[in-house]
Design a protein around this motif. Sequence first.
Motif, PDB file in Angstrom:
ATOM      1  N   TRP A   1     -40.747   7.820 -20.838  1.00  0.00           N
ATOM      2  CA  TRP A   1     -41.815   7.958 -21.436  1.00  0.00           C
ATOM      3  C   TRP A   1     -40.819   7.365 -23.113  1.00  0.00           C
ATOM      4  CZ3 TRP A   1     -44.895  12.392 -21.384  1.00  0.00           C
ATOM      5  CH2 TRP A   1     -44.532  13.142 -20.568  1.00  0.00           C
ATOM      6  N   VAL A   2     -40.168   6.213 -22.876  1.00  0.00           N
ATOM      7  CA  VAL A   2     -39.643   5.320 -23.462  1.00  0.00           C
ATOM      8  C   VAL A   2     -41.052   4.260 -24.106  1.00  0.00           C
ATOM      9  CG1 VAL A   2     -38.687   3.139 -24.373  1.00  0.00           C
ATOM     10  CG2 VAL A   2     -37.779   5.373 -23.183  1.00  0.00           C
ATOM     11  N   ASP A   3     -41.471   3.991 -25.511  1.00  0.00           N
ATOM     12  CA  ASP A   3     -42.721   3.449 -26.050  1.00  0.00           C
ATOM     13  C   ASP A   3     -41.858   1.633 -25.778  1.00  0.00           C
ATOM     14  OD1 ASP A   3     -44.540   1.448 -27.206  1.00  0.00           O
ATOM     15  OD2 ASP A   3     -44.827   3.086 -28.551  1.00  0.00           O
ATOM     16  N   CYS A   4     -41.314   0.408 -25.225  1.00  0.00           N
ATOM     17  CA  CYS A   4     -40.879  -0.460 -24.732  1.00  0.00           C
ATOM     18  C   CYS A   4     -41.566  -1.831 -25.563  1.00  0.00           C
ATOM     19  CB  CYS A   4     -40.845  -1.015 -23.275  1.00  0.00           C
ATOM     20  SG  CYS A   4     -40.089   0.411 -22.335  1.00  0.00           S
ATOM     21  N   ALA A   5     -43.026  -1.013 -26.380  1.00  0.00           N
ATOM     22  CA  ALA A   5     -43.469  -2.167 -27.103  1.00  0.00           C
ATOM     23  C   ALA A   5     -42.985  -1.790 -28.424  1.00  0.00           C
ATOM     24  CB  ALA A   5     -45.020  -1.155 -27.252  1.00  0.00           C
ATOM     25  N   ASP A   6     -42.532  -0.786 -28.617  1.00  0.00           N
ATOM     26  CA  ASP A   6     -41.480  -0.181 -30.569  1.00  0.00           C
ATOM     27  C   ASP A   6     -39.951  -0.221 -30.036  1.00  0.00           C
ATOM     28  OD1 ASP A   6     -41.877  -0.429 -32.525  1.00  0.00           O
ATOM     29  OD2 ASP A   6     -42.612   2.043 -32.495  1.00  0.00           O
ATOM     30  N   ALA A   7     -39.475  -0.236 -29.409  1.00  0.00           N
ATOM     31  CA  ALA A   7     -38.005  -1.167 -28.629  1.00  0.00           C
ATOM     32  C   ALA A   7     -37.696  -2.055 -28.948  1.00  0.00           C
ATOM     33  CB  ALA A   7     -37.553  -0.785 -27.161  1.00  0.00           C
TER      34      ALA A   7
ATOM     35  N   TYR B   1     -51.258   7.476 -23.663  1.00  0.00           N
ATOM     36  CA  TYR B   1     -49.937   8.721 -24.650  1.00  0.00           C
ATOM     37  C   TYR B   1     -49.124   7.442 -26.060  1.00  0.00           C
ATOM     38  CZ  TYR B   1     -46.324  11.801 -26.555  1.00  0.00           C
ATOM     39  OH  TYR B   1     -45.317  12.331 -27.673  1.00  0.00           O
ATOM     40  N   LEU B   2     -48.691   7.300 -25.286  1.00  0.00           N
ATOM     41  CA  LEU B   2     -47.912   5.785 -26.457  1.00  0.00           C
ATOM     42  C   LEU B   2     -48.962   4.757 -27.369  1.00  0.00           C
ATOM     43  CD1 LEU B   2     -45.223   4.425 -23.504  1.00  0.00           C
ATOM     44  CD2 LEU B   2     -45.371   6.396 -25.574  1.00  0.00           C
ATOM     45  N   PHE B   3     -49.878   4.583 -27.351  1.00  0.00           N
ATOM     46  CA  PHE B   3     -50.377   3.801 -28.579  1.00  0.00           C
ATOM     47  C   PHE B   3     -51.036   5.528 -29.452  1.00  0.00           C
ATOM     48  CE2 PHE B   3     -55.003   3.328 -30.103  1.00  0.00           C
ATOM     49  CZ  PHE B   3     -54.894   2.316 -31.080  1.00  0.00           C
ATOM     50  N   VAL B   4     -51.892   5.977 -28.679  1.00  0.00           N
ATOM     51  CA  VAL B   4     -52.320   7.102 -30.119  1.00  0.00           C
ATOM     52  C   VAL B   4     -51.058   7.971 -29.996  1.00  0.00           C
ATOM     53  CG1 VAL B   4     -52.309   9.844 -29.338  1.00  0.00           C
ATOM     54  CG2 VAL B   4     -53.514   8.053 -28.181  1.00  0.00           C
ATOM     55  N   ALA B   5     -49.452   7.732 -30.252  1.00  0.00           N
ATOM     56  CA  ALA B   5     -48.615   7.802 -30.542  1.00  0.00           C
ATOM     57  C   ALA B   5     -48.703   7.360 -32.225  1.00  0.00           C
ATOM     58  CB  ALA B   5     -47.140   8.033 -29.946  1.00  0.00           C
ATOM     59  N   GLN B   6     -48.654   6.375 -31.661  1.00  0.00           N
ATOM     60  CA  GLN B   6     -49.346   4.769 -32.929  1.00  0.00           C
ATOM     61  C   GLN B   6     -49.995   5.878 -34.039  1.00  0.00           C
ATOM     62  OE1 GLN B   6     -46.488   3.124 -33.623  1.00  0.00           O
ATOM     63  NE2 GLN B   6     -45.446   1.887 -31.659  1.00  0.00           N
ATOM     64  N   VAL B   7     -50.471   5.799 -33.402  1.00  0.00           N
ATOM     65  CA  VAL B   7     -52.447   5.599 -34.382  1.00  0.00           C
ATOM     66  C   VAL B   7     -52.044   7.258 -35.487  1.00  0.00           C
ATOM     67  CG1 VAL B   7     -54.543   6.226 -34.203  1.00  0.00           C
ATOM     68  CG2 VAL B   7     -54.001   4.779 -32.916  1.00  0.00           C
ATOM     69  N   LEU B   8     -51.744   8.179 -34.256  1.00  0.00           N
ATOM     70  CA  LEU B   8     -50.835   9.474 -35.091  1.00  0.00           C
ATOM     71  C   LEU B   8     -50.247   9.691 -36.475  1.00  0.00           C
ATOM     72  CD1 LEU B   8     -51.360  12.061 -32.331  1.00  0.00           C
ATOM     73  CD2 LEU B   8     -52.975  11.512 -34.102  1.00  0.00           C
ATOM     74  N   ARG B   9     -49.720   8.952 -36.190  1.00  0.00           N
ATOM     75  CA  ARG B   9     -48.153   8.322 -36.826  1.00  0.00           C
ATOM     76  C   ARG B   9     -48.963   7.464 -38.022  1.00  0.00           C
ATOM     77  NH1 ARG B   9     -44.193   5.048 -33.776  1.00  0.00           N
ATOM     78  NH2 ARG B   9     -43.396   6.265 -32.456  1.00  0.00           N
ATOM     79  N   ARG B  10     -50.689   6.446 -38.526  1.00  0.00           N
ATOM     80  CA  ARG B  10     -50.553   6.246 -38.812  1.00  0.00           C
ATOM     81  C   ARG B  10     -52.494   7.052 -39.616  1.00  0.00           C
ATOM     82  NH1 ARG B  10     -48.592   2.740 -35.750  1.00  0.00           N
ATOM     83  NH2 ARG B  10     -47.475   0.818 -36.896  1.00  0.00           N
TER      84      ARG B  10
ATOM     85  N   TYR C   1     -53.103  -1.880 -25.569  1.00  0.00           N
ATOM     86  CA  TYR C   1     -51.662  -1.567 -25.917  1.00  0.00           C
ATOM     87  C   TYR C   1     -50.899  -0.809 -24.407  1.00  0.00           C
ATOM     88  CZ  TYR C   1     -47.598   0.528 -28.672  1.00  0.00           C
ATOM     89  OH  TYR C   1     -46.369   0.597 -29.197  1.00  0.00           O
ATOM     90  N   CYS C   2     -50.467  -1.459 -24.014  1.00  0.00           N
ATOM     91  CA  CYS C   2     -49.628  -0.606 -23.050  1.00  0.00           C
ATOM     92  C   CYS C   2     -48.358  -0.918 -23.139  1.00  0.00           C
ATOM     93  CB  CYS C   2     -49.813  -1.189 -21.723  1.00  0.00           C
ATOM     94  SG  CYS C   2     -48.757  -0.417 -20.443  1.00  0.00           S
ATOM     95  N   GLY C   3     -47.267   0.412 -24.175  1.00  0.00           N
ATOM     96  CA  GLY C   3     -45.830   0.722 -23.537  1.00  0.00           C
ATOM     97  C   GLY C   3     -44.818   0.889 -23.442  1.00  0.00           C
ATOM     98  N   ASN C   4     -45.611   0.901 -21.715  1.00  0.00           N
ATOM     99  CA  ASN C   4     -44.892   0.898 -20.322  1.00  0.00           C
ATOM    100  C   ASN C   4     -45.868   1.717 -19.806  1.00  0.00           C
ATOM    101  OD1 ASN C   4     -43.203   2.230 -18.771  1.00  0.00           O
ATOM    102  ND2 ASN C   4     -41.484   3.416 -20.150  1.00  0.00           N
ATOM    103  N   GLY C   5     -45.371   0.124 -18.717  1.00  0.00           N
ATOM    104  CA  GLY C   5     -46.130   0.188 -17.289  1.00  0.00           C
ATOM    105  C   GLY C   5     -45.221   1.368 -16.150  1.00  0.00           C
ATOM    106  N   ARG C   6     -44.365   2.226 -16.463  1.00  0.00           N
ATOM    107  CA  ARG C   6     -44.096   3.473 -15.729  1.00  0.00           C
ATOM    108  C   ARG C   6     -44.089   4.420 -16.455  1.00  0.00           C
ATOM    109  NH1 ARG C   6     -43.144   0.269 -10.897  1.00  0.00           N
ATOM    110  NH2 ARG C   6     -41.623  -1.841 -11.240  1.00  0.00           N
ATOM    111  N   PHE C   7     -44.754   4.348 -17.671  1.00  0.00           N
ATOM    112  CA  PHE C   7     -44.778   5.438 -18.376  1.00  0.00           C
ATOM    113  C   PHE C   7     -45.285   6.557 -17.363  1.00  0.00           C
ATOM    114  CE2 PHE C   7     -47.051   9.004 -20.809  1.00  0.00           C
ATOM    115  CZ  PHE C   7     -46.214   8.929 -21.277  1.00  0.00           C
ATOM    116  N   GLY C   8     -44.274   8.023 -17.379  1.00  0.00           N
ATOM    117  CA  GLY C   8     -44.519   9.288 -16.617  1.00  0.00           C
ATOM    118  C   GLY C   8     -43.448   8.933 -15.933  1.00  0.00           C
ATOM    119  N   ALA C   9     -42.807   7.561 -15.141  1.00  0.00           N
ATOM    120  CA  ALA C   9     -42.154   7.772 -14.125  1.00  0.00           C
ATOM    121  C   ALA C   9     -40.213   8.977 -14.222  1.00  0.00           C
ATOM    122  CB  ALA C   9     -41.558   6.619 -13.774  1.00  0.00           C
ATOM    123  N   PRO C  10     -40.466   9.152 -13.436  1.00  0.00           N
ATOM    124  CA  PRO C  10     -38.692  10.027 -12.818  1.00  0.00           C
ATOM    125  C   PRO C  10     -38.102   9.623 -13.293  1.00  0.00           C
ATOM    126  CG  PRO C  10     -40.421   9.865 -11.171  1.00  0.00           C
ATOM    127  CD  PRO C  10     -41.393   9.576 -11.691  1.00  0.00           C
ATOM    128  N   LEU C  11     -38.183   9.175 -14.551  1.00  0.00           N
ATOM    129  CA  LEU C  11     -36.848   7.845 -14.883  1.00  0.00           C
ATOM    130  C   LEU C  11     -36.409   8.270 -16.101  1.00  0.00           C
ATOM    131  CD1 LEU C  11     -38.342   4.683 -12.994  1.00  0.00           C
ATOM    132  CD2 LEU C  11     -36.252   5.511 -12.195  1.00  0.00           C
TER     133      LEU C  11
END
Length: 717
Positions: free
Chosen positions: A319-325, A249-258, A305-315
């Motif tokens: 849902w944060v893209d750490c690759a772009d933070a 999802y996080l990579f897809v979000a980057q692609v959709l912006r483009r 591209y992996c923006g968050n190795g714990r993507f979707g975790a209840p934390l």
Amino acid sequence: MKGLTLLVGAALAGLLFWGAPAFVPPLEVVPVAPSPTVTDRTGRLLWVGLTGDDEVCLPLSLDEMGRWLPLVVVDVEDRRFFHHGGIDWVGLVRAAGQNLLRGRIVSGGSTVTSQLVRLVHPRPRTYRAKAVEFLQALALERRLSKGEILEAYLNRAPFGGNVRGAGAAALAWWGKKPSDLTLAEAATLAALLKGPTRYRPDLHRERMKARRDFILSELARRGQVSEAEADLARAEPLPSAMTLPRENYLFVAQVLRRGGGRSTLDGPLQRRVDGALAAALRFLPEAVTAAAVVVDNDDGSVRAYCGNGRFGAPLPWGWVDCADAPRSPGSTLKPFVYAMALDEGRLSPSSLLADTPLSLSGRAPRNFDLRYRGPVSLADALADSLNVPAVRTMRLVGTDRFLHRLRTLGFSHLAGDAVHYGDSLVLGGCEVTLLEMARAYRTFASGRQGPLRFTEGAPTRQERSPFSEASAFIVSQILGDGRRLSRAQRSLLAGPTGMAFKTGTSYGLRDAWVAAWNEKGTVVVWMGDPLGTPHAELIGIAAAVPVAVEIMAFLGGDLPRKPSSVVRRQVCSLSGLPPTSACPQTRQAWQIVSVSPATPCPLHRWQGEKTQTFWPRDLASCGTRALEEAPLRVVSPLDGATYILPPWGEPPRVALTSEGGQGRVSWFVNGRYLGTGGAGEPLFWTVEEGLQTIGAVDEKGRSHSVRIRVAPWSDRM
């Protein structure tokens, strides 16, 4: 009664054909709007979004619908489709009779063409609306071919939920294209046309099975399929749920912006990256996550591209893209300042630098191991990631110029001026993103710089790297020394695979970085707590490097080739400059032709028949004797130090380093010979639990030893 039915049908047909056309507006069948999609570089779907009507729709040409679906749909919905002109008069008369008998509309006599009219322009189900639909169907048949009408219908028909069109239906129910549907699957979709909700297989399984099997039996009865084919189709299970691709999802979000479309993602490489990060995170606290990106050095394409190795975790940051933070880069910016100094001829790899106390805005920067090494070469300062030499080098090239260079490389979060950052800029006192880091490090291997590519075929602005091939090669050689890796990691990179890498650990153990590269790709890995909480495990060499090694081993490739502008030359072992007759020892070192400093060594001078060493001011504390005349001392590890074994992974490797002495130095651990290295060169040793005596002996037999303690993880408190 039969005569009455025919009379009513004939009257209705005459009314529809002769009287209503003047009152019916023309119908324009515009192409259906597709859902936004993202695929990997091979065209495999990663994600399907919603149209403006909140539906999933993937329009296809009739040729892409396959063999079974058009055949079954026509047979079920409009058997005389290819023989009428938009109205099936036989079916219409039959429907009219049924409706008169029931007193309500129970059968509309619809054709595929009239159903297409209703899908394009929905109306209430009344006699008047039906008349308008039929007339528009007649007009539509005059403008469009049968294939175009059937294609438009199959792309607009509802198939349950918010799924519209055969392309989206085949994907949602079976994860395949319509051309790959079996006879049973095509019959299931045809059954849904009668009632997309009433016959949904996930809601009304028995009802759907009865309807599907009835369709299959009718197909066999009318000779469209054989009895054997129908029997096999009836034995196939029904789908249990609708699912749509929702990968990366996080990579897809980057692609959709483009703009979306075909992305640059490499599926096998992405799976390897995801697996490596997941394996590493299993041994780290839940509050720590990871991000990684792999870039193709040839054109800057993002291959994984992996923006968050714990993507979707209840934390809070699940849902944060750490690759772009933005995060603190630690020591990862140091290679760029050294490359600048090399290109400008201010320093060479062998240049002498001072790792001695230095005032930094009222504070003194220290190294990660909290000690100073005195005189070091640029190569050693970079390889050991020493802080003071990096600050001195940045002052040499100019903090404002270094800041400008970082911005040129794409570090867009550096909004302050040089005064704002001061000397801490090169030590990580700023914020960058993982994507920016990957873009910048790519310059060392590719000779080009520019934005990263997320979509295939997208034009990108690629410019020449601000660093020369020569400085990039030298930095890569310095940081390509595999001795910093464990034996297992080196074995993974055995053969033609090689890599250079730079680690980084931010202040307070909040971020662990590694940037690795070779001629083929650039890999950047980050690990940290998105909330900024320190963790003892967040050390770049221990946390992030194993992941990078696994990825690079899968990627392959070797270090950049040596350009003709880089050659070896003889230099003074101490100053790193061309030797004079007073220099007692010399060695080979890299230089950039016509660029590297060529001034003869100023440190050694003849005093009568003896050589005297004159240290520069920032190394005056080293004394007036030459380094080679100083007594042998073990400077790493520190005497009395305690090392704690990690709870996971391999034991850490410690650099055994000495100063002074004569010639090569032999190392011993508890009297057991470990190896021999050159003067000042580190020898790496994998620690072992217990009390350890580390001894060094030079070629003159002089020795020195220290004692350390290596304790298990349970003793850390």
